[in-house]
Design a protein around this motif. Structure first.
Motif, short mmCIF file in Angstrom:
data_model
loop_
_atom_site.label_atom_id
_atom_site.label_comp_id
_atom_site.label_asym_id
_atom_site.label_seq_id
_atom_site.Cartn_x
_atom_site.Cartn_y
_atom_site.Cartn_z
N SER A 1 0.82 -1.20 0.00
CA SER A 1 0.00 0.00 0.00
C SER A 1 0.86 1.25 0.00
CB SER A 1 -0.92 -0.01 1.22
OG SER A 1 -1.64 1.19 1.31
N LEU A 2 1.89 1.29 0.86
CA LEU A 2 2.75 2.46 0.92
C LEU A 2 3.58 2.63 -0.34
CD1 LEU A 2 3.97 2.53 4.63
CD2 LEU A 2 2.72 4.30 3.43
N LEU A 3 3.98 1.51 -0.93
CA LEU A 3 4.72 1.59 -2.19
C LEU A 3 3.86 2.21 -3.28
CD1 LEU A 3 6.55 -1.85 -2.12
CD2 LEU A 3 7.66 0.38 -2.18
N LEU A 4 2.57 1.82 -3.30
CA LEU A 4 1.67 2.39 -4.29
C LEU A 4 1.47 3.87 -4.05
CD1 LEU A 4 -1.02 -0.44 -4.50
CD2 LEU A 4 0.55 0.27 -6.32
N VAL A 5 1.35 4.27 -2.76
CA VAL A 5 1.22 5.69 -2.45
C VAL A 5 2.43 6.45 -2.93
CG1 VAL A 5 1.13 7.35 -0.55
CG2 VAL A 5 -0.36 5.35 -0.52
N SER A 6 3.64 5.88 -2.68
CA SER A 6 4.87 6.55 -3.08
C SER A 6 4.94 6.69 -4.58
CB SER A 6 6.07 5.75 -2.56
OG SER A 6 7.27 6.42 -2.87
N ALA A 7 4.57 5.64 -5.31
CA ALA A 7 4.60 5.71 -6.77
C ALA A 7 3.61 6.73 -7.30
CB ALA A 7 4.30 4.32 -7.35
N ALA B 1 5.44 10.50 1.37
CA ALA B 1 5.15 9.12 0.96
C ALA B 1 6.44 8.33 0.78
CB ALA B 1 4.35 9.12 -0.34
N GLU B 2 7.45 8.96 0.20
CA GLU B 2 8.75 8.30 0.04
C GLU B 2 9.38 8.03 1.41
OE1 GLU B 2 13.22 9.33 -1.65
OE2 GLU B 2 11.50 10.48 -2.41
N GLN B 3 9.31 9.02 2.29
CA GLN B 3 9.85 8.84 3.63
C GLN B 3 9.15 7.69 4.35
OE1 GLN B 3 8.32 11.37 6.50
NE2 GLN B 3 9.55 10.52 8.15
N ALA B 4 7.82 7.65 4.29
CA ALA B 4 7.06 6.60 4.95
C ALA B 4 7.42 5.23 4.39
CB ALA B 4 5.56 6.86 4.81
N GLN B 5 7.61 5.14 3.09
CA GLN B 5 7.94 3.86 2.47
C GLN B 5 9.29 3.33 2.96
OE1 GLN B 5 10.30 3.00 -0.26
NE2 GLN B 5 9.62 0.89 0.08
N THR B 6 10.29 4.23 3.06
CA THR B 6 11.61 3.77 3.50
C THR B 6 11.59 3.34 4.96
OG1 THR B 6 12.35 6.03 4.02
CG2 THR B 6 12.85 5.19 1.82
N MET B 7 10.75 3.99 5.77
CA MET B 7 10.64 3.55 7.16
C MET B 7 9.83 2.26 7.26
SD MET B 7 10.34 7.01 9.50
CE MET B 7 10.83 6.08 10.97
N ALA B 8 8.79 2.14 6.45
CA ALA B 8 7.98 0.92 6.47
C ALA B 8 8.78 -0.30 6.02
CB ALA B 8 6.75 1.10 5.58
N SER B 9 9.71 -0.10 5.11
CA SER B 9 10.53 -1.21 4.61
C SER B 9 11.55 -1.68 5.63
CB SER B 9 11.26 -0.78 3.34
OG SER B 9 12.31 0.14 3.65
N GLY B 10 11.80 -0.86 6.65
CA GLY B 10 12.80 -1.20 7.65
C GLY B 10 14.18 -0.67 7.33
N TRP C 1 8.12 15.51 8.95
CA TRP C 1 6.91 16.30 9.14
C TRP C 1 5.84 15.38 9.72
CZ3 TRP C 1 7.14 17.61 3.27
CH2 TRP C 1 8.22 18.46 3.01
N ASN C 2 4.73 15.95 10.12
CA ASN C 2 3.63 15.14 10.68
C ASN C 2 3.05 14.18 9.67
OD1 ASN C 2 3.65 18.03 11.77
ND2 ASN C 2 2.56 16.96 13.40
N ASP C 3 3.03 14.55 8.38
CA ASP C 3 2.30 13.72 7.42
C ASP C 3 2.94 12.36 7.19
OD1 ASP C 3 4.07 15.64 6.45
OD2 ASP C 3 2.95 16.06 4.63
N GLY C 4 4.28 12.27 7.24
CA GLY C 4 4.90 10.96 7.11
C GLY C 4 4.54 10.06 8.27
N VAL C 5 4.49 10.62 9.46
CA VAL C 5 4.11 9.86 10.65
C VAL C 5 2.64 9.43 10.55
CG1 VAL C 5 3.83 9.99 13.15
CG2 VAL C 5 5.84 11.02 12.06
N LEU D 1 2.26 6.46 8.21
CA LEU D 1 2.70 5.21 8.82
C LEU D 1 1.70 4.71 9.86
CD1 LEU D 1 6.46 6.16 9.12
CD2 LEU D 1 5.60 4.15 7.90
N ARG D 2 1.19 5.62 10.66
CA ARG D 2 0.19 5.21 11.66
C ARG D 2 -1.07 4.68 11.01
NH1 ARG D 2 0.96 10.38 15.78
NH2 ARG D 2 2.67 9.47 17.02
N ASN D 3 -1.49 5.30 9.93
CA ASN D 3 -2.69 4.85 9.23
C ASN D 3 -2.52 3.46 8.64
OD1 ASN D 3 -4.05 7.21 9.85
ND2 ASN D 3 -3.74 8.16 7.85
#
Length: 350
Positions: free
Chosen positions: A5-11, A214-223, A231-235, A238-240
């Motif tokens: 899901s996060l990968l799709l958001v990032s793309a 979205a890119e930031q969230a994806q790199t954190m989600a991948s580990g 910023w707040n939006d990346g957090v 991830l929480r969502n």
């Protein structure tokens, strides 16, 4: 499923940087940050006209300015506060008519407290949203004591597990805080040099500079990334998606805040009346819920923020904190250009 899901958001966000989000019939073109096409923000506009605005997206304030300065035509754009003077000085914007935006009176006065934003010609900038820049981290992998200080970004323990925003303003807010500066409107040459040296040390630990949340969230989600200046939006993203993430705004050196809003671009191709209706929709109290739930930001309107319980504000990272704050307010344009040039050198390894 979550990572996909996060990968799709990032793309999708990457594609949005170059293409309008909605091809369309709308005669309002909004030049905006990726992710701000939230229906709850423009709901009253849609109710009136039966369609959504057309969006074109960017991921960085300087990128947006360069595109507008190079001739890209839109009706409104969404810079953060420190960019407004550049748009004004270049003759790219015109003032808003306050009489056409009744809810302007509900905006927290601190967001309009500058002659850059408001003068006898009108209002040049309508503040709409604000957020924080602070430490996002994976609490399952990173002990809380490690993020009690911003020096975690230069800790060799996390080499290759850190990301920073590809945004000069945000990385300099981090560097100034880490070296004891909380007011970037009065930076000495010595303070600039100390912050630059600190950034060079942090660069050694950086795996990537993220272009959008979205890119930031994806790199954190991948580990891959455990710690990010965020910023707040990346957090929120991830929480969502139920990823483990915490947002540390109370490191001993502090955190930063910023606020953004809309400017009225000169010679926009669309209907000026629609631009005002778009702004009036944004300033409705109901917009605060859509802004918080989708992006994690606070609203500039005092009436709007009254609709969000304090405990939710604290959870989202927009509540009060007991730590130093560096406000990203307008600073010396020459100093900002100096920071931008130095950041490019640091990223290149010089």
């Amino acid at each position: 499923m979550k990572k996909s899901s996060l990968l799709l958001v990032s793309a999708a966000a990457a594609l949005a940087l170059s293409l309008p989000a909605k091809a369309g019939e709308s005669s309002l073109l909004v030049f905006d940050w990726a992710g701000f096409e939230v229906e709850g923000l423009y709901q009253a506009y849609k109710d009136k006209y039966g369609d959504a605005p057309t969006y074109s997206f960017y991921g960085d304030d300087d990128e947006a300015y360069q595109k507008i300065a190079s001739g890209f035509k839109a009706d409104v754009a969404h810079p953060c506060s420190q960019m407004v003077s550049k748009y004004r000085d270049a003759g790219l914007i015109e003032p808003w008519d306050p009489a056409k935006i009744p809810a302007l009176a509900d905006i927290d006065p601190k967001y309009l407290d500058s002659p850059i934003f408001k003068d006898d010609k009108g209002v040049w900038f309508i503040p709409t949203d604000w957020g924080a820049a602070a430490i996002a981290y994976n609490p399952e992998e990173v002990p809380a004591e490690d993020v009690a200080s911003l020096q975690v970004f230069v800790n060799p323990k996390y080499q290759g597990r850190i990301s920073l925003p590809n945004s000069s303003d945000d990385v300099w807010s981090l560097a100034y805080l880490a070296t004891g500066v909380t007011d970037w409107t009065k930076v000495t040459d010595e303070q600039f040099a100390a912050a630059a040296a600190w950034l060079r040390e942090a660069h050694k630990n950086v795996l990537s500079y993220w272009a959008d949340p979205a890119e930031q969230a994806q790199t954190m989600a991948s580990g891959e990334v455990l710690i990010s200046w965020s910023w707040n939006d990346g957090v929120t993203a991830l929480r969502n998606e139920n990823y483990p993430v915490a947002f540390q705004r109370e490191a001993k050196e502090g955190s930063a805040t910023f606020f953004c809003g809309y400017v009225n671009l000169k010679d926009g191709p669309g209907d000026e009346a629609r631009a005002y209706d778009f702004m009036n929709s944004w300033l409705r109290p109901e917009a605060a819920r859509a802004l918080l739930d989708n992006i994690g930001y606070g609203h500039s309107s005092l009436k709007a923020m009254e609709t969000i319980p304090l405990e939710e504000q604290v959870t989202a990272g927009i509540g009060p904190v007991k730590a130093p704050i560096l406000p990203q307010v307008p600073n010396d344009p020459q100093q900002r250009e100096k920071q931008l040039a130095e950041f490019e050198k640091i990223k290149a390894g010089f």
